[in-house]
Design a protein around this motif. Structure first.
Motif, PDB file in Angstrom:
ATOM      1  N   TYR A 194      39.680  31.319  43.900  1.00  0.00           N
ATOM      2  CA  TYR A 194      38.328  32.011  44.146  1.00  0.00           C
ATOM      3  C   TYR A 194      38.261  33.424  43.535  1.00  0.00           C
ATOM      4  CZ  TYR A 194      34.219  33.041  47.023  1.00  0.00           C
ATOM      5  OH  TYR A 194      32.961  33.224  47.532  1.00  0.00           O
ATOM      6  N   ALA A 195      39.246  34.078  43.510  1.00  0.00           N
ATOM      7  CA  ALA A 195      39.224  35.150  42.574  1.00  0.00           C
ATOM      8  C   ALA A 195      39.263  34.891  41.097  1.00  0.00           C
ATOM      9  CB  ALA A 195      40.244  36.269  42.988  1.00  0.00           C
ATOM     10  N   ASP A 196      40.389  34.058  40.577  1.00  0.00           N
ATOM     11  CA  ASP A 196      40.603  33.981  39.279  1.00  0.00           C
ATOM     12  C   ASP A 196      39.326  33.392  38.740  1.00  0.00           C
ATOM     13  OD1 ASP A 196      43.339  34.765  39.781  1.00  0.00           O
ATOM     14  OD2 ASP A 196      44.036  32.796  39.647  1.00  0.00           O
ATOM     15  N   ILE A 197      38.728  32.732  38.910  1.00  0.00           N
ATOM     16  CA  ILE A 197      37.513  32.035  38.593  1.00  0.00           C
ATOM     17  C   ILE A 197      36.151  33.116  37.973  1.00  0.00           C
ATOM     18  CG2 ILE A 197      35.879  31.547  40.356  1.00  0.00           C
ATOM     19  CD1 ILE A 197      36.793  29.252  37.802  1.00  0.00           C
ATOM     20  N   GLU A 198      36.584  34.430  38.431  1.00  0.00           N
ATOM     21  CA  GLU A 198      35.555  35.501  38.487  1.00  0.00           C
ATOM     22  C   GLU A 198      35.573  35.699  36.861  1.00  0.00           C
ATOM     23  OE1 GLU A 198      32.917  38.457  38.700  1.00  0.00           O
ATOM     24  OE2 GLU A 198      33.508  36.936  40.157  1.00  0.00           O
ATOM     25  N   SER A 199      36.563  35.605  36.063  1.00  0.00           N
ATOM     26  CA  SER A 199      36.860  35.884  34.783  1.00  0.00           C
ATOM     27  C   SER A 199      36.608  34.639  33.961  1.00  0.00           C
ATOM     28  CB  SER A 199      38.115  36.625  34.546  1.00  0.00           C
ATOM     29  OG  SER A 199      39.079  35.656  34.852  1.00  0.00           O
ATOM     30  N   SER A 200      36.095  33.615  34.326  1.00  0.00           N
ATOM     31  CA  SER A 200      36.028  32.406  33.561  1.00  0.00           C
ATOM     32  C   SER A 200      34.489  32.168  33.415  1.00  0.00           C
ATOM     33  CB  SER A 200      36.545  30.990  34.379  1.00  0.00           C
ATOM     34  OG  SER A 200      36.319  30.012  33.761  1.00  0.00           O
ATOM     35  N   ASP A 240      47.045  46.451  50.693  1.00  0.00           N
ATOM     36  CA  ASP A 240      46.963  46.612  49.567  1.00  0.00           C
ATOM     37  C   ASP A 240      45.540  45.741  48.946  1.00  0.00           C
ATOM     38  OD1 ASP A 240      47.180  45.778  46.703  1.00  0.00           O
ATOM     39  OD2 ASP A 240      49.066  44.827  46.730  1.00  0.00           O
ATOM     40  N   SER A 241      44.569  46.202  48.524  1.00  0.00           N
ATOM     41  CA  SER A 241      43.416  45.610  48.198  1.00  0.00           C
ATOM     42  C   SER A 241      43.772  44.453  46.821  1.00  0.00           C
ATOM     43  CB  SER A 241      42.152  46.545  47.692  1.00  0.00           C
ATOM     44  OG  SER A 241      42.404  47.277  46.690  1.00  0.00           O
ATOM     45  N   GLY A 242      44.769  44.715  46.082  1.00  0.00           N
ATOM     46  CA  GLY A 242      44.877  43.923  45.002  1.00  0.00           C
ATOM     47  C   GLY A 242      45.783  42.688  45.102  1.00  0.00           C
ATOM     48  N   CYS A 243      46.063  42.272  46.387  1.00  0.00           N
ATOM     49  CA  CYS A 243      46.652  41.211  46.811  1.00  0.00           C
ATOM     50  C   CYS A 243      45.735  39.927  46.872  1.00  0.00           C
ATOM     51  CB  CYS A 243      47.288  41.434  47.914  1.00  0.00           C
ATOM     52  SG  CYS A 243      46.137  41.440  49.398  1.00  0.00           S
ATOM     53  N   VAL A 244      46.473  38.941  46.839  1.00  0.00           N
ATOM     54  CA  VAL A 244      45.540  37.651  46.665  1.00  0.00           C
ATOM     55  C   VAL A 244      44.255  37.687  47.809  1.00  0.00           C
ATOM     56  CG1 VAL A 244      45.504  35.126  46.998  1.00  0.00           C
ATOM     57  CG2 VAL A 244      47.202  36.391  45.770  1.00  0.00           C
ATOM     58  N   TYR A 245      44.776  38.066  48.931  1.00  0.00           N
ATOM     59  CA  TYR A 245      43.608  37.921  49.890  1.00  0.00           C
ATOM     60  C   TYR A 245      42.753  39.053  49.925  1.00  0.00           C
ATOM     61  CZ  TYR A 245      41.437  36.642  54.313  1.00  0.00           C
ATOM     62  OH  TYR A 245      40.739  36.220  55.347  1.00  0.00           O
ATOM     63  N   GLY A 246      43.007  40.467  49.426  1.00  0.00           N
ATOM     64  CA  GLY A 246      42.093  41.417  48.998  1.00  0.00           C
ATOM     65  C   GLY A 246      41.460  40.962  48.037  1.00  0.00           C
ATOM     66  N   ARG A 247      41.869  40.518  46.791  1.00  0.00           N
ATOM     67  CA  ARG A 247      40.687  40.036  45.865  1.00  0.00           C
ATOM     68  C   ARG A 247      39.937  38.983  46.436  1.00  0.00           C
ATOM     69  NH1 ARG A 247      44.060  37.364  41.960  1.00  0.00           N
ATOM     70  NH2 ARG A 247      42.331  37.359  40.623  1.00  0.00           N
ATOM     71  N   ALA A 249      38.663  38.537  49.434  1.00  0.00           N
ATOM     72  CA  ALA A 249      37.696  39.072  50.281  1.00  0.00           C
ATOM     73  C   ALA A 249      36.796  40.031  49.531  1.00  0.00           C
ATOM     74  CB  ALA A 249      38.373  39.996  51.337  1.00  0.00           C
ATOM     75  N   HIS A 250      37.148  40.763  48.325  1.00  0.00           N
ATOM     76  CA  HIS A 250      36.435  41.558  47.612  1.00  0.00           C
ATOM     77  C   HIS A 250      35.068  40.565  46.902  1.00  0.00           C
ATOM     78  CE1 HIS A 250      34.598  44.193  44.378  1.00  0.00           C
ATOM     79  NE2 HIS A 250      35.271  43.427  43.636  1.00  0.00           N
ATOM     80  N   HIS A 251      35.444  39.665  46.470  1.00  0.00           N
ATOM     81  CA  HIS A 251      34.741  38.622  45.561  1.00  0.00           C
ATOM     82  C   HIS A 251      33.676  37.757  46.703  1.00  0.00           C
ATOM     83  CE1 HIS A 251      36.249  39.325  41.567  1.00  0.00           C
ATOM     84  NE2 HIS A 251      37.396  38.979  41.807  1.00  0.00           N
ATOM     85  N   LEU A 252      34.389  37.595  47.840  1.00  0.00           N
ATOM     86  CA  LEU A 252      33.456  36.897  48.806  1.00  0.00           C
ATOM     87  C   LEU A 252      32.255  37.857  49.370  1.00  0.00           C
ATOM     88  CD1 LEU A 252      33.261  34.477  50.584  1.00  0.00           C
ATOM     89  CD2 LEU A 252      34.503  35.705  52.245  1.00  0.00           C
ATOM     90  N   LEU A 253      32.655  39.237  49.498  1.00  0.00           N
ATOM     91  CA  LEU A 253      31.879  40.027  49.919  1.00  0.00           C
ATOM     92  C   LEU A 253      30.734  40.338  48.695  1.00  0.00           C
ATOM     93  CD1 LEU A 253      33.669  42.645  51.763  1.00  0.00           C
ATOM     94  CD2 LEU A 253      32.192  41.046  52.779  1.00  0.00           C
ATOM     95  N   THR A 254      31.237  40.558  47.517  1.00  0.00           N
ATOM     96  CA  THR A 254      30.374  40.647  46.279  1.00  0.00           C
ATOM     97  C   THR A 254      29.396  39.517  46.105  1.00  0.00           C
ATOM     98  OG1 THR A 254      32.071  41.977  45.138  1.00  0.00           O
ATOM     99  CG2 THR A 254      30.271  41.026  43.785  1.00  0.00           C
ATOM    100  N   ASP A 255      29.809  38.173  46.346  1.00  0.00           N
ATOM    101  CA  ASP A 255      29.005  37.007  46.147  1.00  0.00           C
ATOM    102  C   ASP A 255      28.034  37.137  47.292  1.00  0.00           C
ATOM    103  OD1 ASP A 255      30.618  36.260  44.110  1.00  0.00           O
ATOM    104  OD2 ASP A 255      31.483  34.384  45.136  1.00  0.00           O
ATOM    105  N   ALA A 256      28.369  37.700  48.636  1.00  0.00           N
ATOM    106  CA  ALA A 256      27.444  37.493  49.667  1.00  0.00           C
ATOM    107  C   ALA A 256      26.425  38.450  49.234  1.00  0.00           C
ATOM    108  CB  ALA A 256      28.143  37.981  50.977  1.00  0.00           C
ATOM    109  N   THR A 257      26.720  39.540  48.770  1.00  0.00           N
ATOM    110  CA  THR A 257      25.741  40.595  48.510  1.00  0.00           C
ATOM    111  C   THR A 257      24.716  40.104  47.153  1.00  0.00           C
ATOM    112  OG1 THR A 257      27.121  42.375  49.123  1.00  0.00           O
ATOM    113  CG2 THR A 257      25.303  43.218  47.709  1.00  0.00           C
ATOM    114  N   PHE A 258      25.190  39.637  46.410  1.00  0.00           N
ATOM    115  CA  PHE A 258      24.543  39.163  45.138  1.00  0.00           C
ATOM    116  C   PHE A 258      23.501  38.129  45.698  1.00  0.00           C
ATOM    117  CE2 PHE A 258      23.878  36.130  42.042  1.00  0.00           C
ATOM    118  CZ  PHE A 258      23.288  36.665  41.213  1.00  0.00           C
TER     119      PHE A 258
END
Length: 302
Positions: A194-200, A240-247, A249-258
């Motif tokens: 879910y996080a890795d696909i951000e850069s694809s 650690d916000s850089g862990c798998v779950y932190g990344r 959650a970050h992208h989930l919230l970013t997507d929801a906001t967008f």
């Protein structure tokens, strides 16, 4: 391009290129329809499943040669990629998903359906193995295959709706409920993807929707729900916000906001058109083309 250079040699060449491209796309569309129709025949579906199982088994063998004699001994993470694995074309796994995607998901459900055990195992293993399948788009294709099977379809290919184990091929349902690899690694690997696909450059929102549907289906299984909650608890404890779950959650919230912002913009477009149309005389005074254009904008935004 062709229109801007009309009447020039360059414009003529561009027009011919555009026409050739359209003809090529139409031919590919025709081939795809023919393959989809052919794949609905039970014998053809069995042949497709046989090819997919062979390709998946070969990929698993090359990724983990030590587990070839006893597939049940395969563990994750996989050993480092071998030279034999590195020379395999990336589209090997894409060929598996493309072949199986031609047939309606219902083809692989039921007691007489073709077996796809090796395909399910390969999907679970390689979704969880970015060291071996570095391209997030290829891992996303495997997720799309699982999501399509979980969603299921009627015999005519019409999707049935939300994901459910009842719609899945027996091999997938059994793997999700009983396989230790799936139990321990599927949810974390989906969160990572879910996080890795951000850069694809791949269509990330489509992929993330497919991931969400698979996660929704496995949430009903106690073991997968426990794995998810454990990952969330560990992330909260570490901070650690850089862990798998932190990344994730970050992208989930970013997507929801967008998506919320996009929805509010579309609502504004609809509201503006409805207010303008409510003023009958002013609306009627507008050119017909303008009214049609604005109504189309509102319809597209709804």
């Amino acid at each position: 391009v062709a229109a801007s250079g009309a009447g020039t040699p360059e414009g003529g060449a561009a027009a011919r290129d555009a026409e050739e491209a359209r003809s090529y796309v139409q031919s590919l569309t025709g081939y795809t329809v023919l393959l989809q129709v052919a794949s609905r025949e039970r014998g053809a579906a069995a042949a497709v499943a046989g090819f997919a199982r062979l390709a998946a088994a070969y990929a698993l063998h090359e990724a983990a040669p030590a587990a070839a004699a006893d597939p049940s001994s395969l563990t994750l993470p996989l050993p480092p990629p071998t030279d034999d694995w590195r020379v395999l074309p990336e589209h090997l796994l894409s060929a598996v998903t493309d072949a199986l995607a031609l047939a309606p998901p219902a083809t692989f459900s039921g007691p007489t359906a073709p077996r796809v055990d090796e395909v399910v195992r390969a999907a679970v293993v390689f979704i969880a193995s970015p060291t071996h399948v570095r391209n997030p788009a290829v891992r996303s294709q495997l997720v799309g295959l699982l999501e399509g099977w979980l969603a299921g379809s009627d015999d005519d290919g019409t999707p049935r709706g939300g994901p459910a184990l009842e719609s899945a091929p027996p091999a997938l349902a059994a793997a999700l409920q009983c396989d230790a690899l799936a139990r321990d690694h599927l949810v974390p690997s989906l969160l990572r993807l879910y996080a890795d696909i951000e850069s694809s450059p791949y269509e990330k929102y489509t992929v993330r929707l497919q991931i969400a549907r698979v996660l929704k289906a496995v949430w009903r299984i106690d073991a997968h729900r426990a794995t998810w909650l454990s990952a969330a608890s560990a992330a909260a404890a570490s901070g650690d916000s850089g862990c798998v779950y932190g990344r994730f959650a970050h992208h989930l919230l970013t997507d929801a906001t967008f998506l919320l912002d996009e929805a509010l913009l579309k609502l504004r477009v609809v509201a503006d058109v409805e207010r303008a149309a409510a003023d009958g005389p002013a609306w009627a005074a507008l050119p017909a083309a303008t009214r049609t254009e604005r109504e189309a904008e509102a319809d597209a935004a709804r």
